[in-house]
Design a protein around this motif. Sequence first.
Motif, PDB file in Angstrom:
ATOM      1  N   GLU A  92     -22.186 -35.898 -10.701  1.00 29.40           N
ATOM      2  CA  GLU A  92     -21.450 -37.071 -10.203  1.00 29.40           C
ATOM      3  C   GLU A  92     -21.543 -37.204  -8.690  1.00 29.40           C
ATOM      4  OE1 GLU A  92     -16.791 -38.507  -9.834  1.00 29.40           O
ATOM      5  OE2 GLU A  92     -17.368 -37.176 -11.475  1.00 29.40           O
ATOM      6  N   VAL A  93     -21.350 -36.103  -7.958  1.00 33.89           N
ATOM      7  CA  VAL A  93     -21.278 -36.194  -6.495  1.00 33.89           C
ATOM      8  C   VAL A  93     -22.652 -36.195  -5.834  1.00 33.89           C
ATOM      9  CG1 VAL A  93     -19.013 -35.100  -6.473  1.00 33.89           C
ATOM     10  CG2 VAL A  93     -21.052 -33.690  -6.117  1.00 33.89           C
ATOM     11  N   THR A  94     -23.691 -35.676  -6.520  1.00 36.43           N
ATOM     12  CA  THR A  94     -25.019 -35.605  -5.908  1.00 36.43           C
ATOM     13  C   THR A  94     -25.968 -36.697  -6.378  1.00 36.43           C
ATOM     14  OG1 THR A  94     -25.947 -34.133  -7.616  1.00 36.43           O
ATOM     15  CG2 THR A  94     -24.804 -33.090  -5.748  1.00 36.43           C
ATOM     16  N   GLY A  95     -25.674 -37.311  -7.540  1.00 38.14           N
ATOM     17  CA  GLY A  95     -26.600 -38.290  -8.095  1.00 38.14           C
ATOM     18  C   GLY A  95     -27.833 -37.661  -8.705  1.00 38.14           C
ATOM     19  N   CYS A  96     -27.797 -36.362  -8.938  1.00 46.55           N
ATOM     20  CA  CYS A  96     -28.928 -35.621  -9.522  1.00 46.55           C
ATOM     21  C   CYS A  96     -28.608 -35.221 -10.961  1.00 46.55           C
ATOM     22  CB  CYS A  96     -29.211 -34.357  -8.709  1.00 46.55           C
ATOM     23  SG  CYS A  96     -29.657 -34.653  -6.989  1.00 46.55           S
ATOM     24  N   ALA A  97     -29.613 -34.708 -11.652  1.00 44.19           N
ATOM     25  CA  ALA A  97     -29.351 -34.038 -12.921  1.00 44.19           C
ATOM     26  C   ALA A  97     -28.729 -32.681 -12.604  1.00 44.19           C
ATOM     27  CB  ALA A  97     -30.644 -33.857 -13.706  1.00 44.19           C
ATOM     28  N   SER A  98     -27.888 -32.193 -13.486  1.00 45.52           N
ATOM     29  CA  SER A  98     -27.259 -30.895 -13.270  1.00 45.52           C
ATOM     30  C   SER A  98     -27.308 -30.086 -14.559  1.00 45.52           C
ATOM     31  CB  SER A  98     -25.811 -31.059 -12.807  1.00 45.52           C
ATOM     32  OG  SER A  98     -25.038 -31.664 -13.832  1.00 45.52           O
ATOM     33  N   PHE A  99     -27.021 -28.806 -14.446  1.00 46.82           N
ATOM     34  CA  PHE A  99     -27.094 -27.930 -15.626  1.00 46.82           C
ATOM     35  C   PHE A  99     -26.172 -26.742 -15.451  1.00 46.82           C
ATOM     36  CE2 PHE A  99     -30.340 -26.585 -12.599  1.00 46.82           C
ATOM     37  CZ  PHE A  99     -30.054 -25.232 -12.471  1.00 46.82           C
TER      38      PHE A  99
ATOM     39  N   ARG B  11     -28.281 -33.566   3.935  1.00 48.35           N
ATOM     40  CA  ARG B  11     -27.101 -33.411   4.786  1.00 48.35           C
ATOM     41  C   ARG B  11     -25.803 -33.637   4.009  1.00 48.35           C
ATOM     42  NH1 ARG B  11     -28.464 -33.338  10.230  1.00 48.35           N
ATOM     43  NH2 ARG B  11     -30.566 -34.119  10.721  1.00 48.35           N
ATOM     44  N   ASP B  12     -25.853 -34.529   3.046  1.00 43.76           N
ATOM     45  CA  ASP B  12     -24.659 -34.843   2.256  1.00 43.76           C
ATOM     46  C   ASP B  12     -24.565 -33.976   1.002  1.00 43.76           C
ATOM     47  OD1 ASP B  12     -22.353 -36.617   1.481  1.00 43.76           O
ATOM     48  OD2 ASP B  12     -23.690 -37.046  -0.193  1.00 43.76           O
ATOM     49  N   VAL B  13     -25.693 -33.774   0.330  1.00 48.03           N
ATOM     50  CA  VAL B  13     -25.702 -33.098  -0.968  1.00 48.03           C
ATOM     51  C   VAL B  13     -25.430 -31.604  -0.846  1.00 48.03           C
ATOM     52  CG1 VAL B  13     -27.187 -32.403  -2.894  1.00 48.03           C
ATOM     53  CG2 VAL B  13     -27.129 -34.794  -2.152  1.00 48.03           C
ATOM     54  N   LEU B  14     -26.106 -30.926   0.073  1.00 45.23           N
ATOM     55  CA  LEU B  14     -26.003 -29.462   0.129  1.00 45.23           C
ATOM     56  C   LEU B  14     -24.580 -28.968   0.422  1.00 45.23           C
ATOM     57  CD1 LEU B  14     -29.360 -28.364   1.795  1.00 45.23           C
ATOM     58  CD2 LEU B  14     -28.775 -28.578  -0.624  1.00 45.23           C
ATOM     59  N   PRO B  15     -23.813 -29.590   1.326  1.00 44.72           N
ATOM     60  CA  PRO B  15     -22.426 -29.136   1.502  1.00 44.72           C
ATOM     61  C   PRO B  15     -21.569 -29.328   0.243  1.00 44.72           C
ATOM     62  CG  PRO B  15     -23.139 -30.388   3.413  1.00 44.72           C
ATOM     63  CD  PRO B  15     -24.197 -30.569   2.360  1.00 44.72           C
ATOM     64  N   GLN B  16     -21.815 -30.420  -0.496  1.00 42.77           N
ATOM     65  CA  GLN B  16     -21.088 -30.652  -1.745  1.00 42.77           C
ATOM     66  C   GLN B  16     -21.401 -29.552  -2.755  1.00 42.77           C
ATOM     67  OE1 GLN B  16     -18.983 -33.238  -2.403  1.00 42.77           O
ATOM     68  NE2 GLN B  16     -19.612 -35.019  -1.225  1.00 42.77           N
ATOM     69  N   VAL B  17     -22.698 -29.269  -2.907  1.00 40.74           N
ATOM     70  CA  VAL B  17     -23.126 -28.223  -3.844  1.00 40.74           C
ATOM     71  C   VAL B  17     -22.546 -26.878  -3.433  1.00 40.74           C
ATOM     72  CG1 VAL B  17     -25.118 -26.929  -4.723  1.00 40.74           C
ATOM     73  CG2 VAL B  17     -25.234 -29.428  -4.509  1.00 40.74           C
ATOM     74  N   ASP B  18     -22.626 -26.575  -2.147  1.00 38.03           N
ATOM     75  CA  ASP B  18     -22.143 -25.284  -1.651  1.00 38.03           C
ATOM     76  C   ASP B  18     -20.658 -25.101  -1.927  1.00 38.03           C
ATOM     77  OD1 ASP B  18     -22.529 -22.820   0.040  1.00 38.03           O
ATOM     78  OD2 ASP B  18     -21.078 -23.849   1.299  1.00 38.03           O
TER      79      ASP B  18
END
Length: 346
Positions: free
Chosen positions: A116-123, A320-327
Motif C-alpha cells: 500500500e505505502v510503496t506501490g510495489c508488489a510485496s510478499f 527517497r520515499d520508499v526506503l524509509p517506509q520499508v525500513d
Amino acid sequence: MIGERREAILGLIIDYYIKTGEPLGSKTLCSMLPYTISSATIRNEMAFLTSMGFLEQRHTSGGRVPTKKAYRYYVDNMIKSEALSAYEMQKIDEVLSINISDPERLLQSAAELLSEVTGCASFFSSVKDKYDCIQGIELIPAGNNKAMLVMLSLGGKIKSSVCSVNCLIDDEFKELFYKITKERFIGTALSEVDLSFIQSTVPLLGARVFDMLPILSSLCSLCSEAANGTLSIYGETKLLSQSELGNSVYNLLVFLAQKEKLEYLLTEFAKSKTESALLIGDENPIYELRNTVMAVQKFNYNNNQTATLGIIGSLRIDYRDVLPQVDYIMKTVSAYLSPKSGEDRL
C-alpha cells in the motif's frame, strides 16, 4: 567516489528520470544546476559518467538515463536517511499492533501495508520447520453439529477450521477428544500428523470412532498446513502501472503467480547469515527479477521460526520515499516479534 560535480549531475538525472521516466539532456540539465556551467562541460561530464557505466543513451540525439549501476551508487552514496513523520509512524504502528500476538497475521498485515505505502508488489514467506510441534488444541462447539477446531504450534502458528460432525458435541465427546489429543497429539511434530497417524488412534476411539474421525481429519489438515512453508504475494497488479518494466511486466506477473523460483530464493536467503538485502537489477540471482529492485528482510522468532518479508518493484521506484517506509515497517515488525520488545509495547 566520482567527484562532487559529477555526483550532482548524476543525482539530477536519476531524480528526473524517477519522476518523469524521460531522459535528461544537457541543456535542460544546465538550467537545473545551482551554479553556472556550460552545456559543453556538462556533455563531457555526462560522457564520463556513461563511460563509467552510470548512464546510457538510448537514442543518438536523446538525453541520458541512469543504469542499474547508477541506482546502486545513488542508494549507497547519495540518499540521506530521513525519518518518517510522527503521523506516518503512528499509522504504521496502529495497523501492525493489531496482530502483535499472531506472527503470521502480523507478517501478512506488514506485507499488505508495504504494498500500500510503496506501490510495489510485496510478499511474506514462512519457512518450513520440521521441528515445530503441536502445543495446544481447542474444540469449540458452534451448534448444528458443528465445531470450531483451533490448533496452536510451539512456533506460534495458529490454524483453525469449522468441522461438521454426525453427533452431538456433548461433555462425553469433548472428554474423549481432549483425552486423545493429550495422549497422542500434544508435543507431536506437525509433519508427523498424517492420515496414517490418525488411523493409529482408531483403537482408542472405541464406539465413537466414526463420530470422532471428521474432527481428527480436520486436525490433520491443520497440521499439514502449519508444517509447510507458505509464500503470500500482494499487490502484483500495481506493477502494471510501473512503465519502466515495459512488456516484461507480464513475464514478471507469470513468475510471481508460479511462485516456485521466488520461494526457493527466499528459502535460501532465510538459511544465509544475511539479515536484510536490497537487490538492484542484476544483483538478483533470478533472471526474471533483474529489471527490478527487491528489498527483503529475515525474521527469527518463537523457537527458531523463520520468515521473510519484502517488496518487488521497478528500478524507478522513489528510493527517497520508499526506503524509509520499508525500513520503519521492517523495524516495527522485528520489534513486535521480539518477546521483550513486544512486552514493552503492550
